[in-house]
Every structure is written in C-alpha cells, then in structure tokens.
Motif scaffolding. Structure first.
Motif, PDB file in Angstrom:
ATOM      1  N   ALA A   1       7.828   8.901  10.593  1.00 48.20           N
ATOM      2  CA  ALA A   1       7.895   7.532  11.112  1.00 48.20           C
ATOM      3  C   ALA A   1       7.151   6.516  10.251  1.00 48.20           C
ATOM      4  CB  ALA A   1       7.335   7.484  12.534  1.00 48.20           C
ATOM      5  N   THR A   2       7.679   5.312  10.245  1.00 44.31           N
ATOM      6  CA  THR A   2       6.966   4.126   9.771  1.00 44.31           C
ATOM      7  C   THR A   2       6.274   3.544  10.982  1.00 44.31           C
ATOM      8  OG1 THR A   2       8.562   3.684   8.020  1.00 44.31           O
ATOM      9  CG2 THR A   2       7.250   1.804   8.803  1.00 44.31           C
ATOM     10  N   GLU A   3       5.002   3.150  10.830  1.00 40.05           N
ATOM     11  CA  GLU A   3       4.240   2.589  11.952  1.00 40.05           C
ATOM     12  C   GLU A   3       3.879   1.148  11.630  1.00 40.05           C
ATOM     13  OE1 GLU A   3       1.244   4.857  14.438  1.00 40.05           O
ATOM     14  OE2 GLU A   3      -0.056   3.623  13.185  1.00 40.05           O
ATOM     15  N   ILE A   4       4.220   0.255  12.534  1.00 40.91           N
ATOM     16  CA  ILE A   4       3.931  -1.170  12.379  1.00 40.91           C
ATOM     17  C   ILE A   4       2.973  -1.574  13.479  1.00 40.91           C
ATOM     18  CG2 ILE A   4       4.899  -3.497  12.349  1.00 40.91           C
ATOM     19  CD1 ILE A   4       7.585  -2.111  11.495  1.00 40.91           C
ATOM     20  N   THR A   5       1.816  -2.128  13.089  1.00 40.53           N
ATOM     21  CA  THR A   5       0.791  -2.544  14.043  1.00 40.53           C
ATOM     22  C   THR A   5       0.580  -4.043  13.947  1.00 40.53           C
ATOM     23  OG1 THR A   5      -0.335  -0.408  13.873  1.00 40.53           O
ATOM     24  CG2 THR A   5      -1.628  -2.260  14.741  1.00 40.53           C
ATOM     25  N   VAL A   6       0.646  -4.721  15.083  1.00 37.40           N
ATOM     26  CA  VAL A   6       0.358  -6.152  15.177  1.00 37.40           C
ATOM     27  C   VAL A   6      -0.967  -6.303  15.907  1.00 37.40           C
ATOM     28  CG1 VAL A   6       1.113  -8.384  16.076  1.00 37.40           C
ATOM     29  CG2 VAL A   6       2.813  -6.700  15.330  1.00 37.40           C
ATOM     30  N   ILE A   7      -1.873  -7.067  15.329  1.00 39.17           N
ATOM     31  CA  ILE A   7      -3.118  -7.397  16.027  1.00 39.17           C
ATOM     32  C   ILE A   7      -2.805  -8.621  16.896  1.00 39.17           C
ATOM     33  CG2 ILE A   7      -5.556  -8.000  15.816  1.00 39.17           C
ATOM     34  CD1 ILE A   7      -4.858  -5.216  14.672  1.00 39.17           C
ATOM     35  N   VAL A   8      -2.725  -8.408  18.195  1.00 42.46           N
ATOM     36  CA  VAL A   8      -2.389  -9.482  19.129  1.00 42.46           C
ATOM     37  C   VAL A   8      -3.611 -10.350  19.389  1.00 42.46           C
ATOM     38  CG1 VAL A   8      -1.563 -10.013  21.457  1.00 42.46           C
ATOM     39  CG2 VAL A   8      -0.565  -8.096  20.171  1.00 42.46           C
ATOM     40  N   SER A   9      -4.761  -9.695  19.580  1.00 40.83           N
ATOM     41  CA  SER A   9      -6.008 -10.430  19.768  1.00 40.83           C
ATOM     42  C   SER A   9      -7.152  -9.551  19.285  1.00 40.83           C
ATOM     43  CB  SER A   9      -6.214 -10.832  21.228  1.00 40.83           C
ATOM     44  OG  SER A   9      -6.353  -9.689  22.044  1.00 40.83           O
ATOM     45  N   GLY A  10      -8.252 -10.197  18.914  1.00 42.24           N
ATOM     46  CA  GLY A  10      -9.421  -9.463  18.456  1.00 42.24           C
ATOM     47  C   GLY A  10      -9.429  -9.263  16.956  1.00 42.24           C
ATOM     48  N   ARG A  11     -10.300  -8.356  16.513  1.00 47.70           N
ATOM     49  CA  ARG A  11     -10.435  -8.012  15.096  1.00 47.70           C
ATOM     50  C   ARG A  11     -10.575  -6.507  14.986  1.00 47.70           C
ATOM     51  NH1 ARG A  11     -15.265  -9.557  13.387  1.00 47.70           N
ATOM     52  NH2 ARG A  11     -14.777  -8.940  11.295  1.00 47.70           N
ATOM     53  N   ALA A  12      -9.997  -5.958  13.933  1.00 42.53           N
ATOM     54  CA  ALA A  12     -10.038  -4.510  13.722  1.00 42.53           C
ATOM     55  C   ALA A  12     -10.101  -4.223  12.235  1.00 42.53           C
ATOM     56  CB  ALA A  12      -8.814  -3.847  14.342  1.00 42.53           C
ATOM     57  N   ARG A  13     -10.370  -2.958  11.936  1.00 40.20           N
ATOM     58  CA  ARG A  13     -10.361  -2.503  10.554  1.00 40.20           C
ATOM     59  C   ARG A  13      -9.428  -1.314  10.464  1.00 40.20           C
ATOM     60  NH1 ARG A  13     -12.251   1.575   8.435  1.00 40.20           N
ATOM     61  NH2 ARG A  13     -13.697   2.049  10.104  1.00 40.20           N
ATOM     62  N   MET A  14      -8.551  -1.329   9.467  1.00 42.38           N
ATOM     63  CA  MET A  14      -7.721  -0.175   9.144  1.00 42.38           C
ATOM     64  C   MET A  14      -7.981   0.119   7.677  1.00 42.38           C
ATOM     65  SD  MET A  14      -4.200  -0.965  11.252  1.00 42.38           S
ATOM     66  CE  MET A  14      -3.432   0.611  10.925  1.00 42.38           C
ATOM     67  N   ASN A  15      -8.436   1.366   7.403  1.00 39.96           N
ATOM     68  CA  ASN A  15      -8.936   1.724   6.079  1.00 39.96           C
ATOM     69  C   ASN A  15     -10.036   0.732   5.726  1.00 39.96           C
ATOM     70  OD1 ASN A  15      -7.299   3.957   6.005  1.00 39.96           O
ATOM     71  ND2 ASN A  15      -5.728   3.004   4.777  1.00 39.96           N
ATOM     72  N   THR A  16      -9.921  -0.008   4.676  1.00 40.03           N
ATOM     73  CA  THR A  16     -10.971  -0.973   4.312  1.00 40.03           C
ATOM     74  C   THR A  16     -10.543  -2.403   4.605  1.00 40.03           C
ATOM     75  OG1 THR A  16     -10.144  -1.109   2.043  1.00 40.03           O
ATOM     76  CG2 THR A  16     -11.839   0.551   2.509  1.00 40.03           C
ATOM     77  N   MET A  17      -9.388  -2.585   5.241  1.00 44.09           N
ATOM     78  CA  MET A  17      -8.833  -3.918   5.473  1.00 44.09           C
ATOM     79  C   MET A  17      -9.253  -4.455   6.837  1.00 44.09           C
ATOM     80  SD  MET A  17      -4.798  -5.001   5.281  1.00 44.09           S
ATOM     81  CE  MET A  17      -4.599  -3.875   3.906  1.00 44.09           C
ATOM     82  N   THR A  18      -9.866  -5.636   6.864  1.00 44.47           N
ATOM     83  CA  THR A  18     -10.209  -6.286   8.124  1.00 44.47           C
ATOM     84  C   THR A  18      -9.014  -7.108   8.581  1.00 44.47           C
ATOM     85  OG1 THR A  18     -12.550  -6.366   7.546  1.00 44.47           O
ATOM     86  CG2 THR A  18     -11.801  -7.880   9.270  1.00 44.47           C
TER      87      THR A  18
ATOM     88  N   GLU B   1       1.424   7.804   4.541  1.00 46.84           N
ATOM     89  CA  GLU B   1       0.286   6.920   4.251  1.00 46.84           C
ATOM     90  C   GLU B   1      -0.765   7.082   5.352  1.00 46.84           C
ATOM     91  OE1 GLU B   1      -0.457   2.250   3.026  1.00 46.84           O
ATOM     92  OE2 GLU B   1       1.522   2.880   3.702  1.00 46.84           O
ATOM     93  N   TYR B   2      -1.969   7.488   4.972  1.00 44.06           N
ATOM     94  CA  TYR B   2      -3.043   7.721   5.936  1.00 44.06           C
ATOM     95  C   TYR B   2      -3.793   6.434   6.246  1.00 44.06           C
ATOM     96  CZ  TYR B   2      -2.664  12.790   5.705  1.00 44.06           C
ATOM     97  OH  TYR B   2      -2.226  14.085   5.805  1.00 44.06           O
ATOM     98  N   SER B   3      -4.241   6.313   7.501  1.00 45.53           N
ATOM     99  CA  SER B   3      -5.077   5.190   7.902  1.00 45.53           C
ATOM    100  C   SER B   3      -5.927   5.591   9.101  1.00 45.53           C
ATOM    101  CB  SER B   3      -4.239   3.969   8.280  1.00 45.53           C
ATOM    102  OG  SER B   3      -5.086   2.888   8.649  1.00 45.53           O
ATOM    103  N   ASP B   4      -7.065   4.920   9.224  1.00 43.92           N
ATOM    104  CA  ASP B   4      -7.869   5.025  10.421  1.00 43.92           C
ATOM    105  C   ASP B   4      -7.783   3.686  11.146  1.00 43.92           C
ATOM    106  OD1 ASP B   4      -9.326   3.374   8.759  1.00 43.92           O
ATOM    107  OD2 ASP B   4     -11.206   4.458   8.978  1.00 43.92           O
ATOM    108  N   PHE B   5      -8.515   3.552  12.230  1.00 46.16           N
ATOM    109  CA  PHE B   5      -8.529   2.299  12.992  1.00 46.16           C
ATOM    110  C   PHE B   5      -9.879   2.188  13.676  1.00 46.16           C
ATOM    111  CE2 PHE B   5      -8.201  -0.132  16.852  1.00 46.16           C
ATOM    112  CZ  PHE B   5      -7.427  -1.222  16.490  1.00 46.16           C
ATOM    113  N   GLU B   6     -10.474   1.002  13.595  1.00 47.16           N
ATOM    114  CA  GLU B   6     -11.697   0.715  14.334  1.00 47.16           C
ATOM    115  C   GLU B   6     -11.620  -0.699  14.879  1.00 47.16           C
ATOM    116  OE1 GLU B   6     -16.567   0.448  13.882  1.00 47.16           O
ATOM    117  OE2 GLU B   6     -15.341   0.876  12.112  1.00 47.16           O
ATOM    118  N   ALA B   7     -11.841  -0.839  16.180  1.00 52.27           N
ATOM    119  CA  ALA B   7     -11.890  -2.165  16.796  1.00 52.27           C
ATOM    120  C   ALA B   7     -13.254  -2.780  16.496  1.00 52.27           C
ATOM    121  CB  ALA B   7     -11.658  -2.066  18.297  1.00 52.27           C
TER     122      ALA B   7
END
Length: 108
Positions: A49-66, A79-85
C-alpha cells in the motif's frame, strides 16, 4: 442514511476490509485518528500500500520532518516512517489499496 460514531471503530479506521467497518472494501482504507501530545507510532512500512497522511490539526513528526495542519505526506510502498504527535494532533489517513496484514515493523 446511517449515523455512526468514529469511536465505533478501531483506532479511527472506518473504511476497509476489516471489522468493524462502515464500508467494506479492499480497494482502500480510511481513518481519522486522534493522538495526544507525545504519542508515538513505531517505525514501519507497507510493502503493497501507499499511505497518505493529512495533518488535520496539531503538529507531528514523521521521520525527521515536522508537520503541521494542512501538510500531506505520501509514503510509497517499502518506505519506512515513524510518527510522533508533538502536540494533540488529528490525522486523516488513506491507504491504497486496502491491503490487510501489510504493516511491517523495522527490525532492530
């Protein structure tokens, strides 16, 4: 017309080939997820699968991207990724296709 609540579903996933679901299909999976500040998801990828994530509200980090509200991230298969709110965050996630058992954690 049918009314349901997002809380009726597991972790916000409400369209897909799993149960419970509002609309059963293997073509796509859709979720609206809420994360408290500091919540994390482990590093993982999808092989199909291709995964598409939309940040609707708030701030998060995926890999090193804020990311902030309005940002959209597309992860290709493999493609590997993590997620942190970074603060309380709401996301909308779409996986295409809706491939069950397609989540692979990064092995240490």
């Amino acid at each position: 017309m049918r009314k349901v609540r997002l809380t009726d579903f597991k972790r916000g996933w409400y369209v897909g080939g799993f149960a419970p679901t509002l609309y059963k299909t293997t073509d796509v999976e859709v979720a609206v997820q809420t994360f408290a500040a500091g919540e994390k998801e482990p590093v993982h990828c999808h092989k199909i699968a291709t995964e598409i994530t939309v940040i609707v509200s708030g701030r998060a980090r995926m890999n090193t991207m804020t990311l902030e509200a309005g940002d959209i991230v597309e992860l290709s298969p493999g493609e590997y990724s993590d997620f942190e709110a970074l603060e309380d965050t709401v996301t909308t996630v779409v996986k295409i296709p809706g491939a069950l058992n397609d989540k692979y954690l990064l092995e240490a």
